[in-house]
Design an enzyme around this catalytic site. Structure first.
Site, mmCIF file in Angstrom:
data_model
loop_
_atom_site.group_PDB
_atom_site.id
_atom_site.type_symbol
_atom_site.label_atom_id
_atom_site.label_comp_id
_atom_site.label_asym_id
_atom_site.label_seq_id
_atom_site.Cartn_x
_atom_site.Cartn_y
_atom_site.Cartn_z
ATOM 1 C CD GLN A 1 0.489 -8.994 -2.866
ATOM 2 O OE1 GLN A 1 1.043 -9.588 -3.773
ATOM 3 N NE2 GLN A 1 -0.757 -8.609 -2.952
ATOM 4 C CE LYS B 1 2.406 -2.583 -4.321
ATOM 5 N NZ LYS B 1 2.085 -2.177 -2.933
ATOM 6 N N GLY B 2 0.054 1.605 -7.213
ATOM 7 C CA GLY B 2 -0.923 1.805 -8.287
ATOM 8 C C GLY B 2 -0.783 3.197 -8.884
ATOM 9 C CG ASP C 1 -1.848 -1.221 1.216
ATOM 10 O OD1 ASP C 1 -2.231 -1.674 0.120
ATOM 11 O OD2 ASP C 1 -2.142 -1.743 2.313
ATOM 12 N N GLY D 1 -4.559 -4.398 -3.797
ATOM 13 C CA GLY D 1 -5.537 -3.331 -4.008
ATOM 14 C C GLY D 1 -4.755 -2.107 -4.408
ATOM 15 C CG HIS D 2 -2.072 -2.102 -7.003
ATOM 16 N ND1 HIS D 2 -1.185 -2.647 -7.888
ATOM 17 C CD2 HIS D 2 -1.757 -2.643 -5.795
ATOM 18 C CE1 HIS D 2 -0.382 -3.487 -7.250
ATOM 19 N NE2 HIS D 2 -0.717 -3.505 -5.985
HETATM 20 P P1 GDP Z 1 -0.794 0.285 -3.516
HETATM 21 O O1 GDP Z 1 -1.406 -0.977 -3.026
HETATM 22 O O2 GDP Z 1 0.682 0.357 -3.271
HETATM 23 O O3 GDP Z 1 -1.140 0.600 -4.948
HETATM 24 O O4 GDP Z 1 -1.428 1.471 -2.643
HETATM 25 P P2 GDP Z 1 -2.986 1.643 -2.257
HETATM 26 O O5 GDP Z 1 -3.709 2.101 -3.457
HETATM 27 O O6 GDP Z 1 -3.471 0.439 -1.552
HETATM 28 O O7 GDP Z 1 -2.883 2.771 -1.170
HETATM 29 C C1 GDP Z 1 -2.360 4.028 -1.455
HETATM 30 C C2 GDP Z 1 -3.446 5.094 -1.156
HETATM 31 O O8 GDP Z 1 -2.843 6.365 -1.102
HETATM 32 C C3 GDP Z 1 -4.506 5.196 -2.227
HETATM 33 O O9 GDP Z 1 -5.715 5.563 -1.617
HETATM 34 C C4 GDP Z 1 -4.009 6.325 -3.121
HETATM 35 O O10 GDP Z 1 -5.050 6.996 -3.817
HETATM 36 C C5 GDP Z 1 -3.389 7.224 -2.097
HETATM 37 N N1 GDP Z 1 -2.243 8.002 -2.578
HETATM 38 C C6 GDP Z 1 -1.268 7.634 -3.448
HETATM 39 N N2 GDP Z 1 -0.340 8.611 -3.543
HETATM 40 C C7 GDP Z 1 -0.731 9.592 -2.706
HETATM 41 C C8 GDP Z 1 -0.164 10.845 -2.325
HETATM 42 O O11 GDP Z 1 0.912 11.255 -2.775
HETATM 43 N N3 GDP Z 1 -0.840 11.574 -1.400
HETATM 44 C C9 GDP Z 1 -2.023 11.172 -0.873
HETATM 45 N N4 GDP Z 1 -2.610 11.949 0.028
HETATM 46 N N5 GDP Z 1 -2.588 9.995 -1.207
HETATM 47 C C10 GDP Z 1 -1.946 9.221 -2.094
HETATM 48 P P1 IMO Z 2 -0.924 -4.252 -2.265
HETATM 49 O O1 IMO Z 2 -0.460 -4.799 -3.598
HETATM 50 C C1 IMO Z 2 -0.953 -4.737 2.052
HETATM 51 C C2 IMO Z 2 -0.931 -8.827 3.579
HETATM 52 C C3 IMO Z 2 -2.180 -9.264 4.328
HETATM 53 C C4 IMO Z 2 -1.570 -10.256 5.285
HETATM 54 C C5 IMO Z 2 -0.487 -10.930 4.446
HETATM 55 C C6 IMO Z 2 -0.904 -12.246 3.808
HETATM 56 O O2 IMO Z 2 -2.203 -3.509 -2.296
HETATM 57 O O3 IMO Z 2 0.198 -3.518 -1.599
HETATM 58 P P2 IMO Z 2 -2.505 -12.877 1.774
HETATM 59 O O4 IMO Z 2 -3.957 -12.624 1.562
HETATM 60 O O5 IMO Z 2 -1.611 -12.335 0.711
HETATM 61 O O6 IMO Z 2 -2.201 -14.318 2.071
HETATM 62 O O7 IMO Z 2 -2.148 -12.092 3.139
HETATM 63 O O8 IMO Z 2 -0.138 -10.003 3.425
HETATM 64 N N1 IMO Z 2 -1.173 -8.296 2.226
HETATM 65 C C7 IMO Z 2 -1.143 -6.999 1.914
HETATM 66 N N2 IMO Z 2 -0.956 -5.922 2.688
HETATM 67 N N3 IMO Z 2 -1.100 -4.589 0.734
HETATM 68 C C8 IMO Z 2 -1.244 -5.665 -0.078
HETATM 69 O O9 IMO Z 2 -1.252 -5.590 -1.419
HETATM 70 C C9 IMO Z 2 -1.324 -6.946 0.519
HETATM 71 N N4 IMO Z 2 -1.494 -8.187 0.037
HETATM 72 C C10 IMO Z 2 -1.390 -9.014 1.083
HETATM 73 O O10 IMO Z 2 -2.790 -8.190 4.981
HETATM 74 O O11 IMO Z 2 -0.942 -9.576 6.342
HETATM 75 MG MG MG Z 3 -2.903 -1.650 -1.799
#
Ligand code: GDP
Ligand code: IMO
Ligand code: MG
Length: 426
Positions: A223, A16-17, A13, A40-41
């Site tokens: 991840q 990356k997305g 999180d 979840g990106h």
């Molecule tokens: P990922 O799994 O690495 O793709 O990240 P997620 O999407 O799960 O979580 C990142 C969250 O931060 C999302 O809600 C994005 O919309 C938000 N986000 C990404 N870059 C920024 C930023 O520079 N500032 C803020 N405030 N939010 C951001």
């Molecule tokens: P993105 O790509 C954050 C965590 C779960 C759990 C562990 C194992 O959005 O960064 P799993 O379901 O993969 O067997 O769970 O890994 N986990 C993540 N945490 N972001 C993710 O993906 C994750 N994918 C798995 O919360 O601790």
């Molecule tokens: Mg994510």
């Protein structure tokens, strides 16, 4: 070099997305190489907010091929519903390619994931319950079904019978769960197969042909380093190689084709699920960061644990991934703080560690050693040029750069595509 890798450096999180979407315009192909619907990106561009689970974040660009590589696992039901949701929003997945060698998530994998977590009780991993661990277990056990098996009904049925002969006793005797018949699964999965057929390719061949034609490929990680099955905080990890090495095996592109490896790090730190987290905050500062950064899981809706940036783990990520560049995300969020702490080392058993301790029990009771930097206490979400950032924010970035030993090429200051400072990427 024609191929680049994008990898999470923390516990997921990191944004990356957003970063994938941001740089995807410069690539002809964006390929996910590991993980499944546990990811979840979030991508926000052109007034669309997308939460992508399996489809690569390059899908927003017409003319860019999104590819789901062989290292991924595919949940056909969720993938098809993701394709439908995207098309309802006017985003076509016609160019999507899905590797025939990717493994398929079956209903029993999800049952086993949930049941195993229940068994673990207070030691649970906190998985996303998407069946990830059991699907990769079957892959390694050579009892899995692959996407290509869906192309032939007879083969699919036969392989499924064999898989169930092994899995049903586990469901019944180990977990006291209902069993499955092949007919029952075929009824739901064969229609998925029909819809997925046009997307299925030999992805390694496709990707290498693209390289030969002079195209650029981005390998998008899901991840993160600390969730990697080999390099993460085992057993509190996911079940795949999320690190840059996984980009090679998970795509079928040779390592000599890869030039840049971009690590994505949040300017603070979050984690979902169980496991060690030395810089975790349990006070109002942690709550404030979580609220300001909207730190809620995209896949599970769980509140993310929040803490200070840990320079030790990002430096470790630089090592195990061979990072050439770093993207620091969500810098705007830290504008809510007057002082910002950064972990520069750990102390455990009277020793100081500047890298992740080899023994997990040492990591567990490591105490972070912090340096405190002044905050900038203002809104930087409109800044697009590094030199226009407040001095404290520039100093913060310089400090993280020193700790990682990798240049910070991208800084993000908001969730939108444009809310970005490109220092050295382009
Ligand atoms: P990922 O799994 O690495 O793709 O990240 P997620 O999407 O799960 O979580 C990142 C969250 O931060 C999302 O809600 C994005 O919309 C938000 N986000 C990404 N870059 C920024 C930023 O520079 N500032 C803020 N405030 N939010 C951001
Ligand atoms: P993105 O790509 C954050 C965590 C779960 C759990 C562990 C194992 O959005 O960064 P799993 O379901 O993969 O067997 O769970 O890994 N986990 C993540 N945490 N972001 C993710 O993906 C994750 N994918 C798995 O919360 O601790
Ligand atoms: Mg994510």
């Amino acid at each position: 070099m024609p191929a680049s890798v994008l990898v999470g450096t923390q516990w997921g999180d990191e944004g990356k997305g957003k970063v994938t979407d941001l740089i995807s315009g410069g690539f002809d192909v964006v390929c996910r190489y590991a993980g499944g619907a546990n990811a979840g990106h979030t991508v926000i561009a052109n007034d669309h907010e997308l939460a992508l689970h399996q489809v690569p974040s390059g899908v927003m660009y017409e003319g860019t091929y999104p590819v789901i590589g062989n290292g991924c696992i595919v949940d056909p039901e969720l993938l098809l519903s993701e394709i439908d949701t995207l098309s309802e929003q006017g985003i076509s997945c016609d160019a999507l390619k899905v590797s025939g060698n990717a493994h398929i998530v079956m209903p029993y994998h999800k049952d086993l994931d949930g049941a195993h977590e229940k068994r673990l009780g207070k030691n649970l991993i906190g998985t996303t319950k998407r069946g990830v661990g059991p699907t990769y277990m079957d892959k390694m056990n050579r009892t899995g079904l692959r996407v290509q098996d869906m192309l032939d009904e007879k083969i699919f049925r036969e392989k499924l019978e064999a898989a169930l002969a092994y899995t049903n006793p586990i469901l019944e005797k180990v977990y006291e769960l209902p069993t499955y018949s092949a007919a029952q699964i075929c009824e739901t999965y064969l229609p998925y197969a029909e819809r997925l057929c046009p997307y299925i390719v030999e992805s390694s061949l496709f990707l290498n042909e693209q390289l030969e034609a002079g195209k650029n490929i981005l390998l998008e990680g899901a991840q993160a380093t600390m969730l990697d099955i080999d390099h993460g905080t085992y057993p509190f990890v996911t079940s795949s190689n999320c690190t840059a090495g996984g980009a090679v095996t998970g795509s079928g592109i040779g390592p000599t084709q890869i030039g840049r490896v971009l690590g994505v790090a949040k300017s603070y730190l979050t984690r979902v699920g169980s496991g060690p987290f030395p810089t975790e905050l349990f006070d109002e500062v942690g709550d404030l960061i979580g609220r300001t950064g909207h730190e809620v899981g995209v896949t599970t809706g769980r509140a993310r644990r929040c803490g200070w940036y840990d320079g030790v783990i990002v430096n470790y990520a630089a090592r195990v991934n061979g990072l050439t560049d770093l993207a620091i995300t969500k810098l705007d969020v830290l504008g809510c703080l007057d002082k910002i702490k950064v972990c520069v080392a750990y102390e455990a058993d009277g020793r100081r560690y500047t890298t992740v301790p080899e023994h997990q029990s040492v990591f567990y009771h490591s105490k972070p050693v912090y340096e405190t930097l002044p905050g900038w206490q203002c809104d930087i979400s409109g800044v697009r040029d590094f030199y226009r950032l407040p001095r404290e924010a520039k100093d913060y970035i310089d400090f993280l750069e020193q700790l990682a030993g990798v240049r910070v090429s991208i800084i993000t200051v908001g969730p939108d595509r444009e809310q970005t400072i490109d220092r050295y990427w382009n």
